[in-house]
Motif scaffolding. Structure first.
Motif, PDB file in Angstrom:
ATOM      1  N   THR A 108       0.910  -1.089  -0.108  1.00 39.66           N
ATOM      2  CA  THR A 108      -0.038   0.013   0.022  1.00 39.66           C
ATOM      3  C   THR A 108       0.814   1.222  -0.068  1.00 39.66           C
ATOM      4  N   VAL A 109       0.655   2.201  -0.850  1.00 40.97           N
ATOM      5  CA  VAL A 109       1.338   3.531  -0.934  1.00 40.97           C
ATOM      6  C   VAL A 109       0.317   4.631  -0.870  1.00 40.97           C
ATOM      7  N   SER A 110       0.348   5.256  -0.207  1.00 40.14           N
ATOM      8  CA  SER A 110      -0.640   6.634  -0.245  1.00 40.14           C
ATOM      9  C   SER A 110       0.117   7.719  -0.582  1.00 40.14           C
ATOM     10  N   LEU A 111      -0.147   8.168  -1.515  1.00 39.23           N
ATOM     11  CA  LEU A 111       0.785   9.469  -2.097  1.00 39.23           C
ATOM     12  C   LEU A 111       0.136  10.555  -1.961  1.00 39.23           C
ATOM     13  N   SER A 112       0.944  11.918  -1.584  1.00 46.22           N
ATOM     14  CA  SER A 112       0.194  12.972  -1.660  1.00 46.22           C
ATOM     15  C   SER A 112       1.219  14.186  -1.628  1.00 46.22           C
ATOM     16  N   LEU A 113       0.932  15.761  -1.650  1.00 47.05           N
ATOM     17  CA  LEU A 113       1.745  16.739  -1.810  1.00 47.05           C
ATOM     18  C   LEU A 113       1.741  17.413  -0.438  1.00 47.05           C
ATOM     19  N   ASN A 114       3.024  17.699   0.297  1.00 48.09           N
ATOM     20  CA  ASN A 114       2.975  18.178   1.391  1.00 48.09           C
ATOM     21  C   ASN A 114       2.905  19.834   1.138  1.00 48.09           C
ATOM     22  N   THR A 115       2.837  20.617   2.606  1.00 46.87           N
ATOM     23  CA  THR A 115       2.824  21.921   2.228  1.00 46.87           C
ATOM     24  C   THR A 115       3.938  22.618   1.519  1.00 46.87           C
ATOM     25  N   LYS A 116       5.003  21.896   0.992  1.00 45.49           N
ATOM     26  CA  LYS A 116       5.897  22.490   0.245  1.00 45.49           C
ATOM     27  C   LYS A 116       5.887  22.152  -1.265  1.00 45.49           C
ATOM     28  N   GLY A 117       4.985  21.328  -1.388  1.00 47.93           N
ATOM     29  CA  GLY A 117       4.823  20.664  -2.697  1.00 47.93           C
ATOM     30  C   GLY A 117       5.533  19.601  -3.081  1.00 47.93           C
ATOM     31  N   LYS A 118       6.012  19.009  -2.123  1.00 52.92           N
ATOM     32  CA  LYS A 118       6.870  17.626  -2.173  1.00 52.92           C
ATOM     33  C   LYS A 118       6.001  16.290  -2.029  1.00 52.92           C
ATOM     34  N   LEU A 119       6.264  15.401  -2.921  1.00 53.83           N
ATOM     35  CA  LEU A 119       5.686  14.293  -2.748  1.00 53.83           C
ATOM     36  C   LEU A 119       5.901  13.284  -1.573  1.00 53.83           C
ATOM     37  N   VAL A 120       5.028  12.819  -1.008  1.00 51.59           N
ATOM     38  CA  VAL A 120       5.352  12.135   0.540  1.00 51.59           C
ATOM     39  C   VAL A 120       4.356  10.851   0.406  1.00 51.59           C
ATOM     40  N   ILE A 121       5.080   9.815   1.079  1.00 48.48           N
ATOM     41  CA  ILE A 121       4.312   8.564   1.233  1.00 48.48           C
ATOM     42  C   ILE A 121       3.814   8.417   2.626  1.00 48.48           C
ATOM     43  N   LYS A 122       2.772   7.906   2.760  1.00 47.85           N
ATOM     44  CA  LYS A 122       2.279   7.883   4.262  1.00 47.85           C
ATOM     45  C   LYS A 122       2.821   6.591   4.887  1.00 47.85           C
ATOM     46  N   GLU A 123       2.935   5.555   4.210  1.00 49.07           N
ATOM     47  CA  GLU A 123       3.481   4.148   4.853  1.00 49.07           C
ATOM     48  C   GLU A 123       4.876   3.881   5.003  1.00 49.07           C
ATOM     49  N   THR A 124       5.263   2.983   5.866  1.00 45.26           N
ATOM     50  CA  THR A 124       6.750   2.960   6.034  1.00 45.26           C
ATOM     51  C   THR A 124       6.898   1.345   5.386  1.00 45.26           C
ATOM     52  N   PHE A 125       7.829   1.539   4.612  1.00 39.22           N
ATOM     53  CA  PHE A 125       8.564   0.170   4.013  1.00 39.22           C
ATOM     54  C   PHE A 125       9.789   0.528   3.596  1.00 39.22           C
ATOM     55  N   PRO A 126      10.715  -0.761   3.285  1.00 33.52           N
ATOM     56  CA  PRO A 126      12.191  -0.586   3.131  1.00 33.52           C
ATOM     57  C   PRO A 126      12.388   0.556   1.906  1.00 33.52           C
ATOM     58  N   GLN A 127      11.732   0.475   0.931  1.00 34.62           N
ATOM     59  CA  GLN A 127      12.120   1.361  -0.225  1.00 34.62           C
ATOM     60  C   GLN A 127      11.215   2.920  -0.110  1.00 34.62           C
ATOM     61  N   LYS A 128      10.760   3.004   0.813  1.00 33.70           N
ATOM     62  CA  LYS A 128      10.002   4.159   0.895  1.00 33.70           C
ATOM     63  C   LYS A 128      11.090   5.317   0.616  1.00 33.70           C
ATOM     64  N   ALA A 129      12.081   5.812   1.260  1.00 36.63           N
ATOM     65  CA  ALA A 129      12.845   6.897   0.877  1.00 36.63           C
ATOM     66  C   ALA A 129      13.407   6.966  -0.613  1.00 36.63           C
ATOM     67  N   ALA A 130      13.647   5.683  -0.999  1.00 34.88           N
ATOM     68  CA  ALA A 130      14.084   5.893  -2.370  1.00 34.88           C
ATOM     69  C   ALA A 130      13.118   6.147  -3.443  1.00 34.88           C
ATOM     70  N   LEU A 131      11.906   5.761  -2.862  1.00 36.78           N
ATOM     71  CA  LEU A 131      10.783   5.781  -3.976  1.00 36.78           C
ATOM     72  C   LEU A 131      10.147   7.283  -3.869  1.00 36.78           C
ATOM     73  N   GLU A 132      10.368   7.959  -2.823  1.00 31.54           N
ATOM     74  CA  GLU A 132      10.005   9.274  -2.549  1.00 31.54           C
ATOM     75  C   GLU A 132      11.017  10.134  -3.455  1.00 31.54           C
ATOM     76  N   LYS A 133      12.386   9.655  -3.363  1.00 26.66           N
ATOM     77  CA  LYS A 133      13.323  10.401  -3.962  1.00 26.66           C
ATOM     78  C   LYS A 133      13.154  10.325  -5.633  1.00 26.66           C
ATOM     79  N   GLN A 134      12.859   9.283  -6.081  1.00 31.04           N
ATOM     80  CA  GLN A 134      12.940   8.873  -7.583  1.00 31.04           C
ATOM     81  C   GLN A 134      11.743   9.676  -7.979  1.00 31.04           C
ATOM     82  N   LEU A 135      10.435   9.818  -7.188  1.00 29.21           N
ATOM     83  CA  LEU A 135       9.154  10.372  -7.810  1.00 29.21           C
ATOM     84  C   LEU A 135       9.427  11.711  -7.819  1.00 29.21           C
ATOM     85  N   ASN A 136       9.971  12.455  -6.693  1.00 33.65           N
ATOM     86  CA  ASN A 136      10.256  13.769  -6.839  1.00 33.65           C
ATOM     87  C   ASN A 136      11.145  14.444  -7.743  1.00 33.65           C
ATOM     88  N   SER A 137      12.265  13.533  -8.207  1.00 37.06           N
ATOM     89  CA  SER A 137      13.080  14.115  -9.229  1.00 37.06           C
ATOM     90  C   SER A 137      12.720  13.812 -10.724  1.00 37.06           C
TER      91      SER A 137
END
Length: 228
Positions: A108-137
């Motif tokens: 499960t991946v819940s994706l939204s924009l935070n107050t700074k316009g950055k994509l963030v994922i609600k859930e925690t899983f091993p590749q979370k940080a890497a996925l957020e970085k890839q999507l934001n880039s």
């Protein structure tokens, strides 16, 4: 609060902002009679001419950024069409990004924009940080998600306003049969209306209001419920 300023991630051909190079031409030179000196064949006024864009250009660009017709009246169907086509593309790109990083497709991946316009994922899983970085880039993905987010928020906000208005009975107010929640809903509706009438660009105001009142969250897989 994130506002529609997050649309800055959108990239376009800037059809409305291309320099009108025909307005300012290089000065040609010509021999002045009997002097041997060169002089511009243009008047000083022509050399300093500039193009000033009207406020309608900014509105048209914002509408294009949302996948809407740049001019003319907008309907609910325009927003729904843009949201539907945008969601399909966003989900496909998200699936591809998850696959590249080896994320479980059932995660499960819940994706939204935070107050700074950055994509963030609600859930925690091993590749979370890497996925957020890839999507934001990925600027194209961010632009597509922003379009989807804004269009969906506006649709949800409009639906909420309609529901609230229909649930309020004038007779109940007149007979003092309404509770505090009904009065709060009425006052809230009046505040929203005043805010909508306060600026020149209703679409930008509605986008800001809807993001505040009905923030969007994309949940993968489709149909997954994360409210429980």
């Amino acid at each position: 609060m994130a506002t529609v300023d997050t649309i800055k991630t959108y990239r376009t051909n800037d059809l409305y902002l291309r320099d009108n190079k025909s307005v300012i031409k290089p000065a040609d030179t010509a021999k002045t009679a009997g002097s041997g000196k060169t002089a511009s064949t243009e008047s000083p006024a022509v050399k300093t001419d500039t193009v000033t864009l009207s406020g309608d250009v900014a509105v048209a660009r914002m509408r294009e950024a949302l996948g809407l017709p740049p001019t003319g009246r907008l309907s609910r169907e325009d927003f729904q069409t843009a949201a539907d086509s945008g969601e399909e593309a966003v989900r496909a790109n998200l699936d591809s990004a998850m696959e590249k990083l080896g994320v479980d497709p059932d995660q499960t991946v819940s994706l939204s924009l935070n107050t700074k316009g950055k994509l963030v994922i609600k859930e925690t899983f091993p590749q979370k940080a890497a996925l957020e970085k890839q999507l934001n880039s990925d600027e194209a993905f961010k632009a597509g998600f922003t379009r989807l987010s804004t269009n969906t928020e506006i649709l949800d906000f409009a639906a909420d306003l309609q529901t609230g208005a229909r649930s309020m009975s004038l007779a109940s107010f007149m007979n003092n049969e309404s509770g505090d929640s009904d009065w709060n809903s009425l006052f809230k509706l009046a505040e929203d209306f005043n805010e909508l009438k306060s600026g020149k660009d209703p679409l930008q105001i509605i986008a800001g209001l809807s993001h505040r009142e009905t923030p969007f969250e994309l949940v993968h897989p489709a149909g997954e419920d994360t409210t429980a």
